[in-house]
Design a protein around this motif. Structure first.
Motif, mmCIF file in Angstrom:
data_model
loop_
_atom_site.group_PDB
_atom_site.id
_atom_site.type_symbol
_atom_site.label_atom_id
_atom_site.label_comp_id
_atom_site.label_asym_id
_atom_site.label_seq_id
_atom_site.Cartn_x
_atom_site.Cartn_y
_atom_site.Cartn_z
ATOM 1 N N VAL A 240 0.092 13.007 -6.048
ATOM 2 C CA VAL A 240 -0.971 14.687 -6.446
ATOM 3 C C VAL A 240 0.683 15.618 -6.257
ATOM 4 O O VAL A 240 0.024 16.544 -6.913
ATOM 5 C CB VAL A 240 -1.143 14.428 -4.457
ATOM 6 N N VAL A 241 1.121 14.831 -6.380
ATOM 7 C CA VAL A 241 2.675 16.509 -6.380
ATOM 8 C C VAL A 241 2.783 15.983 -8.316
ATOM 9 O O VAL A 241 3.016 17.783 -8.572
ATOM 10 C CB VAL A 241 3.971 15.899 -5.901
ATOM 11 N N THR A 242 2.271 14.757 -8.723
ATOM 12 C CA THR A 242 2.350 15.604 -10.053
ATOM 13 C C THR A 242 0.936 14.848 -10.641
ATOM 14 O O THR A 242 1.831 15.275 -12.206
ATOM 15 C CB THR A 242 4.063 14.717 -10.467
ATOM 16 N N VAL A 243 0.204 15.076 -10.146
ATOM 17 C CA VAL A 243 -0.707 14.308 -10.918
ATOM 18 C C VAL A 243 -1.481 15.958 -12.221
ATOM 19 O O VAL A 243 -1.606 15.123 -13.634
ATOM 20 C CB VAL A 243 -2.438 14.399 -10.285
ATOM 21 N N GLY B 85 4.225 7.650 -5.710
ATOM 22 C CA GLY B 85 4.328 8.450 -5.511
ATOM 23 C C GLY B 85 3.586 8.499 -3.443
ATOM 24 O O GLY B 85 4.836 9.283 -3.069
ATOM 25 N N THR B 86 3.069 9.117 -3.964
ATOM 26 C CA THR B 86 2.305 9.505 -2.960
ATOM 27 C C THR B 86 1.001 8.440 -2.252
ATOM 28 O O THR B 86 -0.313 8.955 -2.680
ATOM 29 C CB THR B 86 1.394 10.884 -2.865
ATOM 30 N N PHE B 87 1.580 7.066 -2.248
ATOM 31 C CA PHE B 87 0.436 6.343 -2.220
ATOM 32 C C PHE B 87 -0.600 6.187 -0.428
ATOM 33 O O PHE B 87 -0.327 5.586 0.136
ATOM 34 C CB PHE B 87 1.549 4.716 -2.061
ATOM 35 N N THR B 88 -1.443 6.780 -1.152
ATOM 36 C CA THR B 88 -2.718 7.160 0.248
ATOM 37 C C THR B 88 -3.306 5.542 -0.013
ATOM 38 O O THR B 88 -3.439 4.528 -0.383
ATOM 39 C CB THR B 88 -3.756 8.235 0.187
ATOM 40 N N PRO C 212 6.835 1.611 -9.740
ATOM 41 C CA PRO C 212 7.077 1.664 -8.415
ATOM 42 C C PRO C 212 8.159 2.895 -7.120
ATOM 43 O O PRO C 212 9.330 2.657 -7.200
ATOM 44 C CB PRO C 212 7.459 0.521 -8.310
ATOM 45 N N VAL C 213 7.029 4.628 -7.399
ATOM 46 C CA VAL C 213 8.139 5.400 -6.967
ATOM 47 C C VAL C 213 8.253 5.501 -5.236
ATOM 48 O O VAL C 213 7.267 4.506 -4.685
ATOM 49 C CB VAL C 213 7.025 6.226 -7.112
ATOM 50 N N ALA C 214 9.913 5.334 -5.260
ATOM 51 C CA ALA C 214 10.254 4.813 -3.610
ATOM 52 C C ALA C 214 9.997 3.877 -3.259
ATOM 53 O O ALA C 214 9.922 3.833 -2.160
ATOM 54 C CB ALA C 214 9.437 6.030 -2.760
ATOM 55 N N CYS C 215 9.195 2.600 -4.346
ATOM 56 C CA CYS C 215 9.982 1.359 -3.539
ATOM 57 C C CYS C 215 10.909 0.591 -3.056
ATOM 58 O O CYS C 215 10.344 0.230 -2.077
ATOM 59 C CB CYS C 215 8.975 0.132 -4.567
ATOM 60 N N ARG D 232 6.378 -1.134 2.381
ATOM 61 C CA ARG D 232 5.371 -1.221 2.095
ATOM 62 C C ARG D 232 4.531 -1.404 0.252
ATOM 63 O O ARG D 232 4.428 -2.221 0.295
ATOM 64 C CB ARG D 232 4.333 0.161 2.533
ATOM 65 N N LYS D 233 5.163 -0.346 -0.069
ATOM 66 C CA LYS D 233 5.217 -1.040 -1.295
ATOM 67 C C LYS D 233 5.524 -2.054 -1.881
ATOM 68 O O LYS D 233 4.405 -1.929 -3.560
ATOM 69 C CB LYS D 233 5.793 1.046 -2.054
ATOM 70 N N LYS D 234 6.750 -2.978 -2.107
ATOM 71 C CA LYS D 234 7.194 -3.845 -2.815
ATOM 72 C C LYS D 234 6.134 -4.953 -1.779
ATOM 73 O O LYS D 234 5.748 -5.197 -3.063
ATOM 74 C CB LYS D 234 8.233 -4.329 -1.951
ATOM 75 N N VAL D 235 5.184 -4.508 -1.013
ATOM 76 C CA VAL D 235 4.510 -5.211 -0.495
ATOM 77 C C VAL D 235 3.827 -5.509 -1.309
ATOM 78 O O VAL D 235 2.724 -6.124 -1.450
ATOM 79 C CB VAL D 235 3.884 -5.690 1.294
#
Length: 267
Positions: free
Chosen positions: A25-28, A66-69, A94-97, A102-105
């Motif tokens: 949502v920050v950069t859409v 980035g903002t992964f809901t 993979p922003v902030a993985c 959780r993002k790596k999973v």
């Protein structure tokens, strides 16, 4: 070698690829405008009941964490599966993985739904995915670049895709062929979303040009050249002014500029 980069750029401008983007949502808005500037057509579609079908009619799929809901998590599974069924390129950002396990999973689970064409991240994110020690602060990499090429090559081989690490020098590799893009400016680190915009451009180029290695290199050179020119035309001091000039300059990058100012090294 620059001929391939110029071919990829011309393909984007001629074909107007439809880029299906599930992004943060920050950069859409920045991602959408950068795609429009280069000649692509962005579609910021992430509704769970739409993404499976939509990904199959797109030219490429861009996934940004980035903002992964929770809704986005379900959407990326469905969209990746839809794209895989039709052979649509999938570009993962993979922003902030490296900071959020959780993002790596999720990325590991995604591999059961389809394959990635390109993984584009900063060096900290790439090292984290490759199982190496990474220095990160939230979404930012603190890595100074040591062993960067080896990390990218390792991840490219493990995932069977092109890997790109952005930084002072951008690294692109498919595990065998490698490229360094040496354009750019520190001003790109002073605005939000430059990395996301670069990832969106990679998706646009991959949607128009079938060779993902050259498409990725061309996209990152385009972003870096636009950054240099935006700094020159904006005075290179105020980040808000620089951001506005950056979108303008993305639209003005052409083959002649790549040939004249592009700095790349191939291995």
């Amino acid at each position: 070698m620059k001929e391939k980069l110029i071919e990829a750029l011309q393909a984007v401008k001629q074909k107007t690829p439809l880029v299906h983007a599930i992004t943060n949502v920050v950069t859409v808005n920045d991602c959408a405008n950068s795609l429009l500037a280069i000649g692509a057509s962005p579609a910021m579609c992430e509704a769970v009941d739409e993404v499976f079908e939509f990904s199959q009619i797109a030219s490429s799929l861009y996934l940004n964490f980035g903002t992964f809901t929770q809704e986005q998590e379900m959407a990326v599974y469905l969209a990746t599966r839809g794209a895989d069924l039709k052979g649509i390129p999938v570009i993962l950002d993979p922003v902030a993985c490296g900071a959020i396990p959780r993002k790596k999973v999720t990325i590991e689970r995604l591999r059961h739904f389809g394959r990635f064409t390109v993984i584009k991240g900063n060096l900290g994110e790439i090292k984290a995915l490759a199982g190496l020690e990474a220095r990160v602060r939230g979404v930012d990499s603190l890595d100074e670049g040591k062993d960067g090429l080896e990390a990218c090559q390792s991840l490219a081989r493990a995932y069977g895709c092109v890997v790109a690490a952005t930084g002072k020098v951008d690294i692109i590799t498919d595990g065998k062929n490698s490229c360094f893009i040496k354009n750019g400016t520190e001003m790109l680190t002073r605005i939000t979303g430059a990395g996301c915009m670069a990832g969106a451009l990679v998706a646009g180029f991959c949607g128009a040009y079938k060779d993902a290695f050259w498409a990725t290199a061309a996209a990152l050179m385009t972003m870096s050249l636009a950054g240099e020119l935006a700094q020159e035309t904006s005075g290179g001091v105020l980040p808000g002014t620089f951001r506005a000039h950056l979108i303008d300059q993305i639209s003005l990058v052409d083959g002649e500029l790549m040939e004249k100012r592009g700095r790349a090294q191939w291995l």
